[in-house]
Design a protein around this motif. Structure first.
Motif, PDB file in Angstrom:
ATOM      1  N   ARG A 190      -9.625 -28.821  -0.741  1.00 32.13           N
ATOM      2  CA  ARG A 190     -10.149 -27.491  -1.096  1.00 32.13           C
ATOM      3  C   ARG A 190     -11.669 -27.498  -1.141  1.00 32.13           C
ATOM      4  N   HIS A 191     -12.232 -28.578  -1.644  1.00 31.53           N
ATOM      5  CA  HIS A 191     -13.684 -28.656  -1.793  1.00 31.53           C
ATOM      6  C   HIS A 191     -14.383 -29.099  -0.514  1.00 31.53           C
ATOM      7  N   TRP A 192     -13.888 -30.136   0.134  1.00 32.06           N
ATOM      8  CA  TRP A 192     -14.590 -30.779   1.235  1.00 32.06           C
ATOM      9  C   TRP A 192     -14.054 -30.447   2.627  1.00 32.06           C
ATOM     10  N   HIS A 193     -12.842 -29.964   2.712  1.00 35.21           N
ATOM     11  CA  HIS A 193     -12.211 -29.740   4.023  1.00 35.21           C
ATOM     12  C   HIS A 193     -11.324 -28.490   3.937  1.00 35.21           C
ATOM     13  N   PRO A 194     -11.936 -27.343   3.577  1.00 34.50           N
ATOM     14  CA  PRO A 194     -11.137 -26.144   3.276  1.00 34.50           C
ATOM     15  C   PRO A 194     -10.351 -25.576   4.448  1.00 34.50           C
ATOM     16  N   GLY A 195     -10.646 -25.995   5.639  1.00 35.35           N
ATOM     17  CA  GLY A 195      -9.888 -25.521   6.787  1.00 35.35           C
ATOM     18  C   GLY A 195      -8.576 -26.268   6.980  1.00 35.35           C
ATOM     19  N   HIS A 196      -8.319 -27.234   6.106  1.00 38.24           N
ATOM     20  CA  HIS A 196      -7.118 -28.068   6.246  1.00 38.24           C
ATOM     21  C   HIS A 196      -6.552 -28.362   4.864  1.00 38.24           C
ATOM     22  N   LEU A 197      -5.702 -27.506   4.373  1.00 39.76           N
ATOM     23  CA  LEU A 197      -5.123 -27.661   3.035  1.00 39.76           C
ATOM     24  C   LEU A 197      -3.655 -28.021   3.154  1.00 39.76           C
ATOM     25  N   SER A 198      -3.383 -29.325   3.205  1.00 40.47           N
ATOM     26  CA  SER A 198      -2.001 -29.761   3.369  1.00 40.47           C
ATOM     27  C   SER A 198      -1.516 -30.630   2.214  1.00 40.47           C
ATOM     28  N   GLY A 199      -2.443 -31.280   1.511  1.00 42.27           N
ATOM     29  CA  GLY A 199      -2.035 -32.245   0.491  1.00 42.27           C
ATOM     30  C   GLY A 199      -1.626 -33.581   1.080  1.00 42.27           C
ATOM     31  N   GLU A 200      -1.646 -33.688   2.413  1.00 45.77           N
ATOM     32  CA  GLU A 200      -1.368 -34.952   3.089  1.00 45.77           C
ATOM     33  C   GLU A 200      -2.696 -35.557   3.525  1.00 45.77           C
ATOM     34  N   ALA A 201      -2.771 -36.867   3.476  1.00 44.10           N
ATOM     35  CA  ALA A 201      -4.004 -37.555   3.838  1.00 44.10           C
ATOM     36  C   ALA A 201      -3.938 -37.993   5.296  1.00 44.10           C
ATOM     37  N   ASP A 202      -4.288 -37.060   6.184  1.00 41.70           N
ATOM     38  CA  ASP A 202      -4.343 -37.396   7.599  1.00 41.70           C
ATOM     39  C   ASP A 202      -5.626 -38.179   7.879  1.00 41.70           C
ATOM     40  N   PHE A 203      -5.818 -38.571   9.129  1.00 47.74           N
ATOM     41  CA  PHE A 203      -6.991 -39.368   9.491  1.00 47.74           C
ATOM     42  C   PHE A 203      -8.286 -38.672   9.085  1.00 47.74           C
ATOM     43  N   GLN A 204      -8.413 -37.387   9.369  1.00 42.61           N
ATOM     44  CA  GLN A 204      -9.642 -36.660   9.050  1.00 42.61           C
ATOM     45  C   GLN A 204      -9.914 -36.651   7.556  1.00 42.61           C
ATOM     46  N   THR A 205      -8.886 -36.400   6.761  1.00 41.48           N
ATOM     47  CA  THR A 205      -9.066 -36.370   5.308  1.00 41.48           C
ATOM     48  C   THR A 205      -9.448 -37.748   4.786  1.00 41.48           C
ATOM     49  N   ARG A 206      -8.758 -38.788   5.244  1.00 45.24           N
ATOM     50  CA  ARG A 206      -9.075 -40.143   4.770  1.00 45.24           C
ATOM     51  C   ARG A 206     -10.489 -40.549   5.177  1.00 45.24           C
ATOM     52  N   ASN A 207     -10.880 -40.207   6.384  1.00 40.14           N
ATOM     53  CA  ASN A 207     -12.229 -40.507   6.849  1.00 40.14           C
ATOM     54  C   ASN A 207     -13.267 -39.782   6.000  1.00 40.14           C
ATOM     55  N   LEU A 208     -13.006 -38.543   5.688  1.00 43.59           N
ATOM     56  CA  LEU A 208     -13.936 -37.753   4.887  1.00 43.59           C
ATOM     57  C   LEU A 208     -14.025 -38.288   3.459  1.00 43.59           C
ATOM     58  N   VAL A 209     -12.910 -38.661   2.869  1.00 41.80           N
ATOM     59  CA  VAL A 209     -12.922 -39.269   1.530  1.00 41.80           C
ATOM     60  C   VAL A 209     -13.813 -40.504   1.546  1.00 41.80           C
ATOM     61  N   ARG A 210     -13.647 -41.346   2.559  1.00 45.85           N
ATOM     62  CA  ARG A 210     -14.452 -42.570   2.672  1.00 45.85           C
ATOM     63  C   ARG A 210     -15.930 -42.251   2.839  1.00 45.85           C
ATOM     64  N   ARG A 211     -16.245 -41.252   3.655  1.00 43.37           N
ATOM     65  CA  ARG A 211     -17.652 -40.869   3.859  1.00 43.37           C
ATOM     66  C   ARG A 211     -18.275 -40.333   2.577  1.00 43.37           C
ATOM     67  N   VAL A 212     -17.529 -39.527   1.842  1.00 43.82           N
ATOM     68  CA  VAL A 212     -18.055 -39.018   0.575  1.00 43.82           C
ATOM     69  C   VAL A 212     -18.293 -40.179  -0.389  1.00 43.82           C
ATOM     70  N   ARG A 213     -17.367 -41.120  -0.447  1.00 41.74           N
ATOM     71  CA  ARG A 213     -17.553 -42.284  -1.320  1.00 41.74           C
ATOM     72  C   ARG A 213     -18.797 -43.062  -0.897  1.00 41.74           C
ATOM     73  N   ASP A 214     -18.931 -43.304   0.386  1.00 40.39           N
ATOM     74  CA  ASP A 214     -20.089 -44.049   0.877  1.00 40.39           C
ATOM     75  C   ASP A 214     -21.391 -43.333   0.523  1.00 40.39           C
ATOM     76  N   LEU A 215     -21.424 -42.017   0.693  1.00 44.05           N
ATOM     77  CA  LEU A 215     -22.623 -41.254   0.380  1.00 44.05           C
ATOM     78  C   LEU A 215     -22.925 -41.228  -1.122  1.00 44.05           C
ATOM     79  N   SER A 216     -21.876 -41.323  -1.927  1.00 39.63           N
ATOM     80  CA  SER A 216     -22.069 -41.290  -3.381  1.00 39.63           C
ATOM     81  C   SER A 216     -22.603 -42.614  -3.912  1.00 39.63           C
ATOM     82  N   GLY A 217     -22.481 -43.676  -3.100  1.00 38.62           N
ATOM     83  CA  GLY A 217     -22.961 -44.988  -3.535  1.00 38.62           C
ATOM     84  C   GLY A 217     -22.061 -45.658  -4.544  1.00 38.62           C
ATOM     85  N   ARG A 218     -20.819 -45.208  -4.658  1.00 43.36           N
ATOM     86  CA  ARG A 218     -19.895 -45.785  -5.655  1.00 43.36           C
ATOM     87  C   ARG A 218     -18.912 -46.719  -5.037  1.00 43.36           C
TER      88      ARG A 218
END
Length: 86
Positions: free
Chosen positions: A58-86
């Protein structure tokens, strides 16, 4: 900052769905927890994981609301984590 993926972008890997378990689920849960989602790392794609993925979408990928972690969602989660420095 929001990242958007065009529909039909390259995808690989199998989506993570309710009932899945293993290293990929653990990695997803760890990444979501690291960026501030209060998700326990259980190794099982349970209801809490699906709802957390949906909240992330809903926050980061609003064009894709499935609740399933497809490749795009998993990649985006990883990128957000990397950018956050955590």
């Amino acid at each position: 900052t929001r990242f958007f993926f065009a529909s039909g972008s390259s995808s690989s890997g199998t989506p993570l769905r309710p009932g899945d378990s293993g290293k990929a689920v653990i990695s997803l849960q760890e990444d979501l927890a690291a960026i501030g989602y209060g998700l326990p790392v259980t190794g099982t794609y349970d209801e809490a994981t699906g709802l957390t993925v949906l909240a992330f979408q809903r926050h980061w990928h609003p064009g894709h609301l499935s609740g399933e972690a497809d490749f795009q969602t998993r990649n985006l989660v990883r990128r957000v984590r990397d950018l956050s420095g955590r």
